[in-house]
Design an enzyme around this catalytic site. Sequence first.
Site, short mmCIF file in Angstrom:
data_model
loop_
_atom_site.label_atom_id
_atom_site.label_comp_id
_atom_site.label_asym_id
_atom_site.label_seq_id
_atom_site.Cartn_x
_atom_site.Cartn_y
_atom_site.Cartn_z
CG ASP A 179 37.17 -2.50 151.74
OD1 ASP A 179 37.45 -2.22 150.56
OD2 ASP A 179 38.03 -2.75 152.61
CE LYS A 181 34.26 2.60 147.75
NZ LYS A 181 34.46 1.88 149.01
N GLY A 235 39.75 -1.67 145.89
CA GLY A 235 39.39 -2.98 145.35
C GLY A 235 37.88 -3.04 145.37
CD GLN A 252 40.66 5.00 148.39
OE1 GLN A 252 40.62 6.08 147.84
NE2 GLN A 252 41.04 3.91 147.77
P1 GDP Z 1 34.08 -1.65 147.77
O1 GDP Z 1 35.53 -1.40 147.89
O2 GDP Z 1 33.25 -0.61 148.46
O3 GDP Z 1 33.62 -1.85 146.35
O4 GDP Z 1 33.78 -3.01 148.56
P2 GDP Z 1 34.67 -4.36 148.47
O5 GDP Z 1 34.41 -5.02 147.18
O6 GDP Z 1 36.08 -4.10 148.83
O7 GDP Z 1 34.08 -5.17 149.70
C1 GDP Z 1 32.75 -5.52 149.77
C2 GDP Z 1 32.66 -7.05 149.89
O8 GDP Z 1 31.37 -7.42 150.32
C3 GDP Z 1 32.87 -7.74 148.56
O9 GDP Z 1 33.47 -8.99 148.79
C4 GDP Z 1 31.45 -7.92 148.04
O10 GDP Z 1 31.31 -9.01 147.16
C5 GDP Z 1 30.71 -8.18 149.32
N1 GDP Z 1 29.31 -7.72 149.38
C6 GDP Z 1 28.77 -6.59 148.84
N2 GDP Z 1 27.49 -6.48 149.22
C7 GDP Z 1 27.21 -7.52 150.01
C8 GDP Z 1 26.06 -7.94 150.75
O11 GDP Z 1 25.01 -7.29 150.76
N3 GDP Z 1 26.17 -9.09 151.48
C9 GDP Z 1 27.31 -9.82 151.51
N4 GDP Z 1 27.33 -10.92 152.26
N5 GDP Z 1 28.41 -9.45 150.84
C10 GDP Z 1 28.37 -8.32 150.11
P1 IMO Z 2 38.01 0.77 148.52
O1 IMO Z 2 37.82 1.74 147.39
C1 IMO Z 2 39.50 0.11 152.55
C2 IMO Z 2 43.13 2.25 153.73
C3 IMO Z 2 44.37 1.43 153.96
C4 IMO Z 2 45.06 2.29 154.99
C5 IMO Z 2 44.74 3.71 154.54
C6 IMO Z 2 45.80 4.35 153.67
O2 IMO Z 2 38.17 -0.63 148.12
O3 IMO Z 2 36.95 1.00 149.56
P2 IMO Z 2 46.73 4.01 151.22
O4 IMO Z 2 47.06 2.77 150.44
O5 IMO Z 2 45.68 4.85 150.60
O6 IMO Z 2 47.97 4.77 151.58
O7 IMO Z 2 46.15 3.48 152.62
O8 IMO Z 2 43.54 3.61 153.79
N1 IMO Z 2 42.50 2.05 152.40
C7 IMO Z 2 41.37 1.37 152.20
N2 IMO Z 2 40.61 0.67 153.08
N3 IMO Z 2 39.13 0.22 151.27
C8 IMO Z 2 39.86 0.94 150.41
O9 IMO Z 2 39.43 1.20 149.14
C9 IMO Z 2 41.06 1.52 150.84
N4 IMO Z 2 42.04 2.25 150.26
C10 IMO Z 2 42.89 2.58 151.23
O10 IMO Z 2 44.06 0.16 154.45
O11 IMO Z 2 44.48 2.10 156.24
MG MG Z 3 37.26 -2.39 148.52
#
Ligand code: GDP
Ligand code: IMO
Ligand code: MG
Length: 422
Positions: A12, A15, A39, A223
Site C-alpha cells: 500500500d 504503487k 488493491g 504487496q
Molecule cells: P498500492 O497498493 O501500493 O497501490 O497503494 P494503495 O492504493 O493500496 O494505498 C495507497 C493510498 O494512498 C491510496 O488510497 C492512494 O490514493 C493514496 N495515495 C497515494 N499517494 C498519495 C499521496 O502522496 N498522498 C496522499 N494523501 N495519498 C496518497
Molecule cells: P498491495 O499490492 C498490504 C497482507 C495481508 C496479510 C498478509 C498476507 O495493495 O500493496 P494474503 O492475503 O496475501 O494471504 O495476506 O499480507 N497483504 C497486503 N497488505 N497491501 C497488499 O497489497 C497486501 N496483500 C497482502 O494484510 O497481512
Molecule cells: Mg494496496
Amino acid sequence: MADLLLGLQWGDEGKGKIVDVLTSNYDIIARFQGGPNAGHTLEFDGIKHVLRTIPSGIFHANSINIIGNGVVIDPVVFQKEIEGLEKFNIDIKSKLIISRKAHLILPTHRLLDAASETAKGKAKIGSTLKGIGPTYMDKTGRNGLRVGDIELTDFKERYRTLADKHETMIKFYDVNIQYNLAELEKEFFDAIEDLKKLDFIDSEEYLYNAQKAGKTILCEGAQGSLLDVDFGTYPFVTSSNTTAAGACTGLGIAPNQIKEVYGIFKAYTTRVGSGPFPTEDFGEAGDVMAKVGNEFGSVTGRKRRCGWLDLVALKYAVRINGVTQLMMMKGDVLSGFKTLKVCTAYKYKGQSIDHLPYNIEPENVEPLYTEFKGWNADLTGMTSYDQLPKELVDYIAFIEKEVEVPIKIVSVGPDRKQTIMK
Ligand code: GDP
Ligand code: IMO
Ligand code: MG
C-alpha cells in the site's frame, strides 16, 4: 530491457498511483506476482479506481497490460474488476492479455484460506482471505490449475479432482466454515467463460519479442518487500516473492534485462494484518497518520496500523531489490507534526544495530529514533520541488544520505497530478 516498480514496506505504498503516472513512458505494463489480495488505487479527473489483478496501466490509451505467470487469478474477482471498468470505454480485449502459466484461484482455495486462518486463532496471519496462500501452495506442490488448462477438454475433471481434494482438507481443519460449494462453482464457471473472451499468451515469449522490438516495459509489483515470502517478516507475509527477483520468475524476464528498479515508500510506515512492526505508534501520532492518510485497506477496509519511517527496514529493502531510484509517497500526510521521528537503528541484544535481524518481534528490538523538525505547509497544491518546505527537503536529504539512493519523485496527494518530479 525492462524497468521494475515495487513496494519497499508492507504494501500500500502507492504503487498503483505511480505506475499510472509512469505509464505514458512505457508500451507495456506487466504484473508479476500476487493476486486479488492487492488493491492498487488510481485517481485522476475526479475518479478513484482500485485495481486488484489488472495492471495499473489499463487507463492509458496506448498501453498493453500483461498479467504474468507469477500472478494468481480469481476469475470471479477478475470478472467484477472488468465490469467496474466498463463505464470507462476501455478496449479491454486489445489491451489486456494473460499468461497461460498464471495459476487459478478456485473457490475452495478461498475456503481453505478461511479454514487455515480460523484454525490459527490468535496466531492468524491477517490474510485478505482471497485464497492466495492455498493457491501458491498448490503451485509449488505441483497440483495447481493454470489459465492455459481452461483450454483443455478435461478442464472440468481436473477442476473436480482438485476441488474434491480441497474439501477433504477443509474437513481436516475441523473448524466451522459455512459454504455452498454448488453456488460458488456456478459463479466460478460463469466467470471462466468471461475470462475465455480475453487472449491467453505465453507471456515470456511475448515479452522476449517485445524487448527485441525495442518496446519499453514496466513490471508492476504487488504487496511490499517486507511481505516477501523469503525476505519478509515470516510467517506474517504473503506467499509470493514480492521483491525484484519475483519479476524474473513472474514474467520470464532475465535478470540482466532489468534496468531501473523504482522503490516506493511512504514518508511514514503502515501495515495491515498481523506481524511485527517495530516503529508502530500506538499513540496520537499513529492516529493522526491513519486519519489524515485515510489508512484503511483498499481491499478489506481494515484499519492500517501506522508508525514512523523505519530506515533500518528501508535500507534492507533497497539492498535486496537493488533499488536505483526512490519515490516517496504521502509526505503531505506528515504536514502539521511539530516533530517527526525516523528510526535509524534498533537496540538489539543490548547493542545498537543498523541492519534487520532475523527476529524483529517487539521483545527483541527497540527502535532508536532521530528527530526532525516538522513543517506546517499544505503540500497538496505544490507542483515543483522548490516549493517544498525546507524541513521536508531536509527530511528527504537525510533519507537519501542514509539509504544511498536518490529520491526522484515526491508524491503530495492521491491524484495523478499531485506528483513532483525532482
Ligand atoms: P498500492 O497498493 O501500493 O497501490 O497503494 P494503495 O492504493 O493500496 O494505498 C495507497 C493510498 O494512498 C491510496 O488510497 C492512494 O490514493 C493514496 N495515495 C497515494 N499517494 C498519495 C499521496 O502522496 N498522498 C496522499 N494523501 N495519498 C496518497
Ligand atoms: P498491495 O499490492 C498490504 C497482507 C495481508 C496479510 C498478509 C498476507 O495493495 O500493496 P494474503 O492475503 O496475501 O494471504 O495476506 O499480507 N497483504 C497486503 N497488505 N497491501 C497488499 O497489497 C497486501 N496483500 C497482502 O494484510 O497481512
Ligand atoms: Mg494496496
